[in-house]
Design a protein around this motif. Structure first.
Motif, short mmCIF file in Angstrom:
data_model
loop_
_atom_site.label_atom_id
_atom_site.label_comp_id
_atom_site.label_asym_id
_atom_site.label_seq_id
_atom_site.Cartn_x
_atom_site.Cartn_y
_atom_site.Cartn_z
N ALA A 226 138.27 46.01 53.63
CA ALA A 226 137.55 45.95 52.35
C ALA A 226 136.61 44.75 52.34
O ALA A 226 137.03 43.61 52.54
CB ALA A 226 138.55 45.86 51.20
N ARG A 227 135.34 45.03 52.10
CA ARG A 227 134.33 43.96 52.16
C ARG A 227 134.59 42.90 51.09
O ARG A 227 134.35 41.71 51.32
CB ARG A 227 132.93 44.57 51.99
CG ARG A 227 131.82 43.61 52.39
CD ARG A 227 130.48 44.30 52.43
NE ARG A 227 129.45 43.44 52.97
CZ ARG A 227 129.19 43.28 54.26
NH1 ARG A 227 129.89 43.95 55.16
NH2 ARG A 227 128.24 42.46 54.68
N GLY A 228 135.08 43.33 49.94
CA GLY A 228 135.36 42.36 48.87
C GLY A 228 136.37 41.30 49.29
O GLY A 228 136.26 40.14 48.89
N GLU A 229 137.35 41.69 50.13
CA GLU A 229 138.34 40.72 50.59
C GLU A 229 137.70 39.70 51.53
O GLU A 229 138.03 38.51 51.50
CB GLU A 229 139.48 41.44 51.29
CG GLU A 229 140.29 42.35 50.36
CD GLU A 229 141.42 43.05 51.09
OE1 GLU A 229 141.65 42.72 52.28
OE2 GLU A 229 142.07 43.92 50.48
N VAL A 230 136.79 40.17 52.37
CA VAL A 230 136.09 39.25 53.28
C VAL A 230 135.25 38.26 52.48
O VAL A 230 135.26 37.04 52.73
CB VAL A 230 135.20 40.03 54.26
CG1 VAL A 230 134.38 39.06 55.13
CG2 VAL A 230 136.04 40.94 55.14
N GLU B 210 126.60 43.14 58.90
CA GLU B 210 127.05 44.52 59.00
C GLU B 210 127.97 44.66 60.21
O GLU B 210 127.79 43.98 61.22
CB GLU B 210 125.84 45.44 59.21
CG GLU B 210 124.96 45.62 57.97
CD GLU B 210 125.47 46.74 57.09
OE1 GLU B 210 126.68 47.03 57.11
OE2 GLU B 210 124.66 47.33 56.38
N PRO B 211 128.98 45.54 60.14
CA PRO B 211 129.75 45.85 61.35
C PRO B 211 128.81 46.33 62.45
O PRO B 211 127.91 47.14 62.21
CB PRO B 211 130.70 46.96 60.90
CG PRO B 211 130.82 46.78 59.41
CD PRO B 211 129.47 46.30 58.96
N ALA B 212 128.98 45.81 63.65
CA ALA B 212 128.08 46.16 64.75
C ALA B 212 128.89 46.36 66.02
O ALA B 212 129.90 45.68 66.24
CB ALA B 212 127.05 45.05 64.96
#
Length: 541
Positions: free
Chosen positions: A248-252, A277-279
Motif C-alpha cells: 500500500a503506497r499510503g504506508e510507504v 514508481e515500481p520499476a
C-alpha cells in the motif's frame, strides 16, 4: 539540571547568594556551599559541579588558585568570580584561565542572577553539543570499522552498469546476495534528499552523518523485516529500494513522513523523500533519473514527502523485455560508455560505424537492430545520468521513434551518430552550466562572508534545490560546500589578522561566528595555528 557551588569566606555574603536569591525559576538542582578554597576543592572532588561562583580574595588559598584547579580537574565547569577590588591583573588572569564572568562587589542580586542564567544556558548548549558529538562519534566508528555490505555494492553496480539480461543469471545474483526478489519483480525506489544541516559539519563529518541517515532509513522506511536496502549510488545520491513494490503506497508515504521527523529530531537536518514508481530492476536507473529531475525542480517544498508517481513507462523496461529473450552478443556498450565519458567522440564514432557494418555483413535482422537500439539508448542515458543531464532533456520522443523505425544497419548508423553528436553537445553544455553555477555559488559566498551561511539560502540565491546543489558542488570542486564556506571565512580572517589591528573576537563576529571558541578551533584546524599566533607571525614580518 545544574549543580552550583558558591564559595566565600564571608558567611553573610555566602548566604546572601545561596538563600537570598530566588533560584527556583532556573534549572538548578542543587546549591552547594564552601567557606574556603580547600572546602571548595573537596566539594568539587565529591560532586559533579557545573557552575562555581567564587570570591577571589580569601584567607589562605585564593580564588585564583581555585580557578587553576578547576581548569585542570573539572574543565567543563564554568566559573563566575566576585571581588571587591577592580584590579585589572585579576581580571586578566581570570579570563586567561577561562573564567565565564568577572563581577565587582557589592553584587546586585538581579545582575548576578542574569549572569547565572546566561551561564546555565551555556552549560545546556554545551551538553547538547556534547550529546550530538557523542552520537557523531558513534556513527564515525561504525562508518570507519564497517566495510560496505555486499547488497549495497550489488545495487551500486546494477544502477551504474545495468543488471544481467538473462532471467536465470539475475535470479542467481539475487540468491547469492540473499535478495528476496525474482527476476521479473519490480522494485520501488525512494530518493532521500538532505536539504539543510542545522549544525556545522565539515565534509568528512557530513558524509558520516549521511551514512547515519541511511542507517535510519533502513530502520524506518525499509522496516524490521529488511525487505529492501538503503544505499548511496555512484552519483552520491542516498536512496532506498523497497522490494515489496506493490505494498500500500499510503504506508510507504507514512513511513517516509516518520523518517523526516526523525531526521529533524535526532540528526539536526532537513530531509525530503521522493517516492517513485515500481520499476523492473533493469529500469531502475531511468526511474531514479526521473526522481532526480523532480528533486532538482523542487525549490518550494522542503522537508516534504513527494509522491512522484506518474504511470509513465521507460525505455529501459522495454529494453529488458527484448534483451531477456535473446542470447545474441551485443556491441561492448560498457566500453563505449567509457569512451563517451572520456570525451573520445571520434573513437566512439568509428566503433559505432564498425559494429553496425559488421551487423550488416552478418545479415542482421529486425530483432538484432532492436537489441542494438535499446542497448545504445541505455548507454546514452547512463552517461547522461552520471553527468547530471536529465534523460527527458537528452532525447525527444521523435528521435526515439526514428531509431525504432530504422530498418537497416545503415539507417541505424546514421541515427546513432546523430544522437551521439547531440548527447556529447548536451554533456558539454551541462558541464559549462555546472561551472557557471559553481562560479555563482563562490561569488555569493565571498559577498556574504559576514553572515552565517547555509546551503538553503545559497540554493535560493542561485535558484537550485539545496540537496542537488550540495552534490553538484562536491562533484565539481572535490570538496563539500560546508568546507568551502569555512575555508573562505578563514582566508578572510587571515587577511584581517594581518592587515588590521581589530580585536580577534570582533573579526570572528564580523565573519558570522557568534561563539569565539568555535572560531578559534576552526581557525587552528584549517590554518594549523591559533589566530593569536598567526597575527604575531605575520604582522612581525
Amino acid at each position: 539540571m545544574v549543580t552550583m557551588l558558591v564559595v566565600d569566606d564571608e558567611i553573610y555574603a555566602l548566604k546572601g547568594i545561596t538563600q537570598g536569591i530566588e533560584w527556583g525559576d532556573l534549572p538548578i538542582a542543587r546549591i552547594l556551599e564552601a567557606d574556603s578554597v580547600p572546602e571548595a576543592r573537596r566539594q568539587l572532588e565529591a560532586n559533579q559541579v557545573d557552575l562555581v561562583i567564587s570570591d577571589i580574595e580569601m584567607p589562605g588559598a585564593s580564588g585564583m588558585e581555585l580557578l587553576r584547579f578547576i581548569k585542570e580537574a573539572c574543565p567543563a565547569t564554568l566559573t563566575i568570580f566576585l571581588t571587591g577590588h577592580a584590579r585589572f591583573e585579576y581580571a586578566q588572569e581570570a579570563m586567561r584561565h577561562g573564567c565565564f564572568e568577572y563581577v565587582l562587589k557589592p553584587v546586585d542580586h538581579d545582575a548576578l542572577k542574569e549572569i547565572v542564567r546566561r551561564a546555565v544556558a551555556e552549560i545546556e548548549e554545551r551538553r547538547a553539543q556534547q550529546a550530538f558529538e557523542e552520537t557523531l562519534e558513534t556513527y564515525r566508528r561504525q562508518w570507519t570499522n564497517q566495510l560496505p555490505i555486499l547488497v549495497e555494492r550489488f545495487w551500486q553496480e546494477a544502477l551504474a552498469a545495468g543488471l544481467p539480461a538473462s532471467p536465470d543469471r539475475l535470479s542467481r545474483e539475487y540468491a547469492t546476495y540473499d535478495i528476496p526478489l525474482s527476476a521479473g519483480d519490480p522494485v520501488l525506489p525512494v530518493l532521500l534528499s538532505v536539504e539543510q544541516w542545522d549544525v556545522g559539519l565539515d565534509g568528512r563529518d557530513e558524509r558520516i552523518m549521511e551514512y547515519a541517515l541511511r542507517k535510519a532509513a533502513a530502520e524506518i522506511i525499509v522496516g524490521a523485516e529488511g525487505a529492501g536496502a538503503a544505499l548511496q549510488d555512484r552519483a552520491q545520491q542516498s536512496l532506498v529500494l523497497l522490494y515489496k513494490a506493490n505494498e500500500a503506497r499510503g504506508e510507504v508515504l507514512q513511513r517516509c513522513s516518520e523518517y523526516i521527523r526523525a531526521c529533524r529530531e535526532y540528526f539536526h537536518c532537513t530531509v525530503s523523500c521522493y517516492v517513485g514508481e515500481p520499476a523492473a530492476p533493469q529500469a531502475l536507473a531511468a526511474e531514479l533519473e526521473r526522481l532526480s529531475r523532480v528533486e532538482r525542480a523542487n525549490v518550494a517544498q522542503p522537508a516534504s514527502v513527494i509522491d512522484a508517481s506518474n504511470g509513465a513507462g521507460h525505455a529501459g523496461s522495454a529494453a529488458a523485455a527484448v534483451m531477456a529473450v535473446s542470447g545474441q552478443t551485443l556491441p561492448p556498450f560498457m566500453e563505449w560508455s567509457i569512451l563517451l565519458d572520456g570525451g573520445s567522440v571520434a573513437e566512439l564514432e568509428a566503433a559505432i560505424s564498425d559494429a553496425l557494418r559488421r551487423m550488416k555483413e552478418e545479415g542482421a535482422g529486425r530483432e538484432s537492430l532492436e537489441l542494438f537500439y535499446y542497448g545504445y539508448v541505455h548507454m546514452l542515458y547512463q552517461s547522461a545520468l552520471r553527468r547530471g543531464v536529465p534523460a527527458g532533456e537528452l532525447l525527444s520522443q521523435q528521435e526515439l521513434a526514428e531509431g525504432l523505425a530504422a530498418r537497416t544497419p545503415d539507417g541505424m548508423t546514421a541515427w546513432a551518430l546523430r544522437l551521439l553528436a547531440k548527447t556529447n553537445a548536451a554533456l558539454l553544455d551541462r558541464q559549462r552550466d555546472a561551472s557557471a553555477v559553481i562560479a555563482k555559488i563562490q561569488s555569493y559566498v565571498q559577498e556574504h562572508l559576514s553572515e552565517e551561511l547555509g546551503r538553503e539560502e545559497i540554493a535560493r540565491a542561485v535558484y537550485r534545490n539545496p540537496a542537488y546543489l550540495s552534490r553538484l558542488f562536491r562533484k565539481e570542486t572535490g570538496m563539500s560546500l560546508t568546507d568551502y564556506i569555512a575555508q573562505a571565512k578563514i582566508e578572510r580572517a587571515k587577511r584581517l589578522l594581518t592587515e588590521t589591528n581589530d580585536k580577534i573576537s570582533n573579526i570572528a563576529e564580523g565573519l558570522g561566528y557568534l561563539h569565539f571558541s568555535y572560531f578559534a578551533k576552526l581557525f587552528r584546524k584549517i590554518a594549523g595555528v591559533t589566530p593569536q599566533d598567526y597575527r604575531k607571525k605575520h604582522q612581525s614580518m
